[in-house]
Every structure is written in C-alpha cells, then in structure tokens.
Design a protein around this motif. Structure first.
Motif, PDB file in Angstrom:
ATOM      1  N   UNK A  14       0.820  -1.206   0.000  1.00 43.89           N
ATOM      2  CA  UNK A  14       0.000   0.000   0.000  1.00 43.89           C
ATOM      3  C   UNK A  14       0.856   1.259   0.000  1.00 43.89           C
ATOM      4  N   UNK A  15       2.032   1.198   0.599  1.00 37.97           N
ATOM      5  CA  UNK A  15       2.927   2.349   0.689  1.00 37.97           C
ATOM      6  C   UNK A  15       4.105   2.120  -0.237  1.00 37.97           C
ATOM      7  N   UNK A  16       4.395   3.050  -1.125  1.00 41.31           N
ATOM      8  CA  UNK A  16       5.506   2.861  -2.072  1.00 41.31           C
ATOM      9  C   UNK A  16       6.861   3.118  -1.407  1.00 41.31           C
ATOM     10  N   UNK A  17       7.893   2.838  -2.164  1.00 43.17           N
ATOM     11  CA  UNK A  17       9.246   3.125  -1.697  1.00 43.17           C
ATOM     12  C   UNK A  17       9.956   1.956  -1.052  1.00 43.17           C
ATOM     13  N   UNK A  18       9.371   0.774  -1.132  1.00 38.28           N
ATOM     14  CA  UNK A  18      10.006  -0.431  -0.582  1.00 38.28           C
ATOM     15  C   UNK A  18      10.521  -1.265  -1.757  1.00 38.28           C
ATOM     16  N   UNK A  19      11.823  -1.501  -1.783  1.00 38.12           N
ATOM     17  CA  UNK A  19      12.496  -2.133  -2.916  1.00 38.12           C
ATOM     18  C   UNK A  19      13.013  -3.513  -2.560  1.00 38.12           C
ATOM     19  N   UNK A  20      13.144  -4.325  -3.614  1.00 35.54           N
ATOM     20  CA  UNK A  20      13.801  -5.626  -3.486  1.00 35.54           C
ATOM     21  C   UNK A  20      14.991  -5.644  -4.440  1.00 35.54           C
ATOM     22  N   UNK A  21      16.100  -6.247  -4.007  1.00 33.34           N
ATOM     23  CA  UNK A  21      17.301  -6.236  -4.823  1.00 33.34           C
ATOM     24  C   UNK A  21      17.978  -7.589  -4.897  1.00 33.34           C
ATOM     25  N   UNK A  22      18.782  -7.748  -5.956  1.00 40.06           N
ATOM     26  CA  UNK A  22      19.514  -9.006  -6.155  1.00 40.06           C
ATOM     27  C   UNK A  22      20.520  -8.787  -7.280  1.00 40.06           C
ATOM     28  N   UNK A  23      21.315  -9.820  -7.539  1.00 41.91           N
ATOM     29  CA  UNK A  23      22.230  -9.824  -8.670  1.00 41.91           C
ATOM     30  C   UNK A  23      21.825 -10.923  -9.641  1.00 41.91           C
ATOM     31  N   UNK A  24      21.952 -10.653 -10.942  1.00 43.78           N
ATOM     32  CA  UNK A  24      21.919 -11.729 -11.932  1.00 43.78           C
ATOM     33  C   UNK A  24      23.351 -11.892 -12.430  1.00 43.78           C
ATOM     34  N   UNK A  25      23.846 -13.116 -12.398  1.00 40.64           N
ATOM     35  CA  UNK A  25      25.263 -13.364 -12.663  1.00 40.64           C
ATOM     36  C   UNK A  25      25.468 -13.951 -14.055  1.00 40.64           C
ATOM     37  N   UNK A  26      26.663 -13.693 -14.589  1.00 41.23           N
ATOM     38  CA  UNK A  26      27.027 -14.206 -15.896  1.00 41.23           C
ATOM     39  C   UNK A  26      27.792 -15.502 -15.807  1.00 41.23           C
ATOM     40  N   UNK A  27      28.497 -15.839 -16.865  1.00 34.79           N
ATOM     41  CA  UNK A  27      29.207 -17.115 -16.943  1.00 34.79           C
ATOM     42  C   UNK A  27      30.235 -17.216 -15.823  1.00 34.79           C
TER      43      UNK A  27
ATOM     44  N   UNK B  33      23.238  -5.718 -11.211  1.00 32.96           N
ATOM     45  CA  UNK B  33      22.352  -5.554 -10.066  1.00 32.96           C
ATOM     46  C   UNK B  33      20.952  -5.173 -10.508  1.00 32.96           C
ATOM     47  N   UNK B  34      19.950  -5.673  -9.781  1.00 31.52           N
ATOM     48  CA  UNK B  34      18.556  -5.364 -10.105  1.00 31.52           C
ATOM     49  C   UNK B  34      17.865  -4.824  -8.863  1.00 31.52           C
ATOM     50  N   UNK B  35      17.119  -3.757  -9.045  1.00 31.22           N
ATOM     51  CA  UNK B  35      16.307  -3.169  -7.976  1.00 31.22           C
ATOM     52  C   UNK B  35      14.884  -3.028  -8.491  1.00 31.22           C
ATOM     53  N   UNK B  36      13.897  -3.513  -7.731  1.00 30.10           N
ATOM     54  CA  UNK B  36      12.491  -3.476  -8.159  1.00 30.10           C
ATOM     55  C   UNK B  36      11.654  -2.891  -7.026  1.00 30.10           C
ATOM     56  N   UNK B  37      10.857  -1.875  -7.336  1.00 27.85           N
ATOM     57  CA  UNK B  37       9.961  -1.278  -6.351  1.00 27.85           C
ATOM     58  C   UNK B  37       8.713  -2.153  -6.229  1.00 27.85           C
ATOM     59  N   UNK B  38       8.318  -2.490  -5.022  1.00 33.69           N
ATOM     60  CA  UNK B  38       7.291  -3.512  -4.813  1.00 33.69           C
ATOM     61  C   UNK B  38       5.910  -3.086  -5.309  1.00 33.69           C
ATOM     62  N   UNK B  39       5.509  -1.859  -5.092  1.00 35.58           N
ATOM     63  CA  UNK B  39       4.129  -1.474  -5.419  1.00 35.58           C
ATOM     64  C   UNK B  39       3.954  -1.131  -6.890  1.00 35.58           C
TER      65      UNK B  39
END
Length: 419
Positions: free
Chosen positions: A264-277, A284-290
């Motif tokens: 319901x409230x914005x500004x909360x992010x989830x993060x991770x890495x996608x790795x190569x060979x 790095x990836x950052x995604x806002x939940x709402x």
C-alpha cells in the motif's frame, strides 16, 4: 614379535587369532597389555609379552607430543581401578558430601522428597541414587561405596557395543553393503530381534562406527557404506548458533513493517544480482514492490560489496524520499556494507532468511524477465550502462496485468507527482 604378515594376503595374527585388519589386531594387543599389567607384570615384561618395546608401552599409557605438535592421546586406561576416584566430576552428578548427607538423613528417617529439598535436587535423583547404590548385602546405603560405584560407571573409554555383542557388527556391515541407511539398519534390527535388546542399536551408534577414525570398524568401507560417500562427518550448526553473516548486524525480514507486505505504501524495494558465466560478471537489479519499477546497476569492475553498495547509492540518491523507505536483499556477501547504504540513502535494509527466494518474489520474477535480454552463461560485463538503462526503460514501459495494465513508469510518475 607375536604378530606377522602371512603370505602377503592381508592376514594379521596375534596369539593365534587372525584379525581382518592391523587396527583390530592392535586393539587386541593393547587389551592384553593391560591384562598383563593388572596381573602383576612390570612395564617391561608386559611390553615384551605382547611383542612391543618398553617405549611403545609408555606411549600407550601416557600418550606423547609428536614433532609436528600433534598430541597423541593415551590409548589404554589401566590406572583407574576400583579404588580410584576421578579428580573432577561434573556438578550435575551427586558429590561425595551429598552422598554422606543422604546417608545421614536417610538413617534419621527423613523422606526422599525432604532430602531432595535440602540438597536442591529433584526427588527422582535421590530416589534413583538410593535404588541404584544401596548395598544388597546389608540393605544399607553406604555413601563411600556409592561414590566408588558412581566413579566406576564413569570409566572411559567404554567397550563399543557393536564389538561386544556377537554377530551385531556383521549384520550392520551386511546392511551397509546392501546400501541400507544407518536408520534403516537400526530399524530392521529392532524388527528382527524384538525381544533381544542387546541387538538394538541407535542410528548414532552406527554413524560413530563409520566416522570415528581411531576405532572405526567400518571405515575401510566408507566409500560404499553411506550414500553420501563422505569420509568425514559434516557439522550441522543450529540456526541460532551460526556465526554472524556480516560484521554489521543484519535486520531480518521478520522485523520489516507490516505495511510493506500489502504494497500500500511505495518506496520499498527488493534487490539481487543476476550473474554471468562462471559468476565472473553480474548486473544488479532493484524493483519497487508497489509499482514494479525496475532499476539496473552497472557493475563493470566487479560485484563485490564495495562496488555494489556504491552502485546502489549512485542510482537511488536522486529518488525522492517518498521512494526510499526500505531495501530487501538476500544474504549474499555483496551487501556486506549495508550500513553504508542505510546511512547514505536514509533507508532501512532488510535481509531474507537463508534459502528463501520467495521472500523477494517481485525481484525474482523481474530477474526472470531480464533473462530475455541477458541470457544465462553469457559475459554480462560487455553490456554498457546505456544498454542497461535502455533495457530498464523498455521493461518499465511494459503494461502489467497486476497494475491493471498500467505501466510501471506511469505508476511511479503518479507517486512522484502526488508527492
């Protein structure tokens, strides 16, 4: 020498008895050495009687320190007899003074529960002590005799059960050769011998027979004995006893406010890495939940903690405070400097539980979408930052069903304008 290698076929003989391994023969030899000492022989006579030098007998009795610093412990225990009492006994056991008090109070007619209250022990402890150590010849509880019986029960090492019960070791070895697990072997023995408790062993007894190096009756079959084929036991630390992951304490996802869950409230992010060979490159990836708005982090110089925290700060420092409430990450080492992120961006950083990717479900879903642009097994360091920004822009311009087919870019602009 009383043992010999016969015909080069692997037979070890001591006092006319043939043993399958040299280790088993040595155990028998040391056992006979102790018997000779108890029979009255001196150290030299007992050593020569079993075919070893006086010096070897001394090492058996006292152990030694090798030149490389490794300590070899004594392998025979002949000093403790029926008149010896260990110098130090754990406080969980009754002491000599407590046993004297039990004898005196019991003689005066005090009840078991009253004695237990005075000793600050449980009544069952006193009851078992009286039942176990009362002299059957006199019917009296004798404290000094009880103390000695207790000391004798503490003797170590105790005989290994699988060696003292005839046929037990053979049945265990048969089960291992049939690729049964130790648990299956222990359960089968209870089924085959329901009334013979001597043939009952717990699973741990079988594991110890395999893993204890000094006296392992089954170690020669280790590669075949267990399905894992491990030559050593792997420790399993409890969750609450594990060493801290990072120097700075982590704030776990269980402490994240409930408002984050309902989006319901914005500004909360989830993060991770996608790795190569070979995990040699990463994005790095950052995604806002709402809003599902995505930011990609360019990491051309590596994805260690220093580079990742700096990339996060550089990308998020220009976002309005409304959109910088929290960041949730897994426990990867790339976020070891999470305190710097919290301080620089004034936002909380939370960590997921180990092996729980579903706690960052939005980010995991986004990573799956990004694999269309960055296939697995490729070198991700070749992509310039401009290309990453273009991919993120295309992803944010894609209508989403979960947003009623609005675009993430539209949703986040609504929030910024409202702020």
């Amino acid at each position: 020498m009383t043992d010999r290698w016969e015909d080069q076929v692997g037979r070890w003989v001591f006092e006319g008895v043939e043993y399958a391994t040299r280790g088993e023969m040595c155990v028998a030899r040391r056992r006979r050495y102790v018997e000779y000492l108890k029979a009255g022989m001196n150290f030299t006579q007992a050593a020569h009687a079993v075919g070893v030098s006086k010096r070897t007998g001394k090492v058996w009795r006292h152990g030694r320190v090798r030149s490389d610093g490794r300590v070899v412990r004594p392998c025979v225990d002949w000093y403790r007899s029926t008149v010896d009492i260990p110098g130090k006994i754990s406080s969980r056991y009754l002491s000599q003074d407590e046993r004297i008090s039990i004898a005196d109070w019991r003689k005066n007619g005090m009840s078991v529960r009253a004695i237990a209250r005075r000793l600050h022990r449980s009544a069952s402890t006193v009851s078992r002590e009286l039942a176990r150590n009362t002299n059957p010849a006199t019917g009296m509880y004798e404290p000094y005799r009880a103390q000695q019986l207790s000391a004798d029960r503490l003797k170590r090492p105790k005989p290994v059960k699988i060696r003292t019960i005839p046929g037990l070791l053979d049945r265990i070895r048969f089960g291992l050769e049939s690729h049964w697990s130790p648990e299956q072997i222990a359960g089968r023995l209870r089924t085959m011998f329901p009334d013979d408790k001597t043939m009952h062993v717990c699973t741990e007894t079988i594991y110890q027979a395999i893993y204890v190096q000094a006296r392992s009756e089954l170690r020669k079959d280790i590669t075949k004995a267990l399905r894992s084929g491990r030559a050593r036991r792997r420790p399993h630390s409890q969750t609450d006893s594990r060493r801290p992951r990072f120097r700075e304490p982590m704030v776990m996802i269980s402490e994240r406010p409930a408002e984050v869950e309902d989006r319901a409230i914005p500004g909360h992010w989830e993060g991770d890495l996608i790795c190569g060979a070979g995990n040699k490159s990463a994005i790095g990836t950052l995604v806002e939940r709402s809003t599902r708005f995505t930011i990609l982090l360019h990491l051309p110089d590596g994805h260690d903690a220093e580079h990742v925290q700096q990339a996060i700060i550089n990308k998020m420092r220009y976002l309005p405070k409304l959109l910088r409430n929290s960041l949730t990450w897994d426990q990867g080492v790339e976020l070891a400097l999470h305190k710097r992120i919290s301080t620089a961006l004034d936002m909380r950083v939370y960590f997921c539980d180990p092996h729980s990717p579903w706690q960052r479900g939005t980010n995991e879903n986004t990573n799956g979408l990004l694999r269309q642009y960055f296939p697995k097994g490729t070198d991700l360091s070749v992509y310039p930052e401009a290309y990453l920004d273009a991919v993120a822009e295309e992803l944010n311009d894609r209508p989403r069903k979960t947003l009623d087919y609005k675009k993430p870019s539209e949703k986040i602009l609504e929030l910024i304008n409202a702020a």
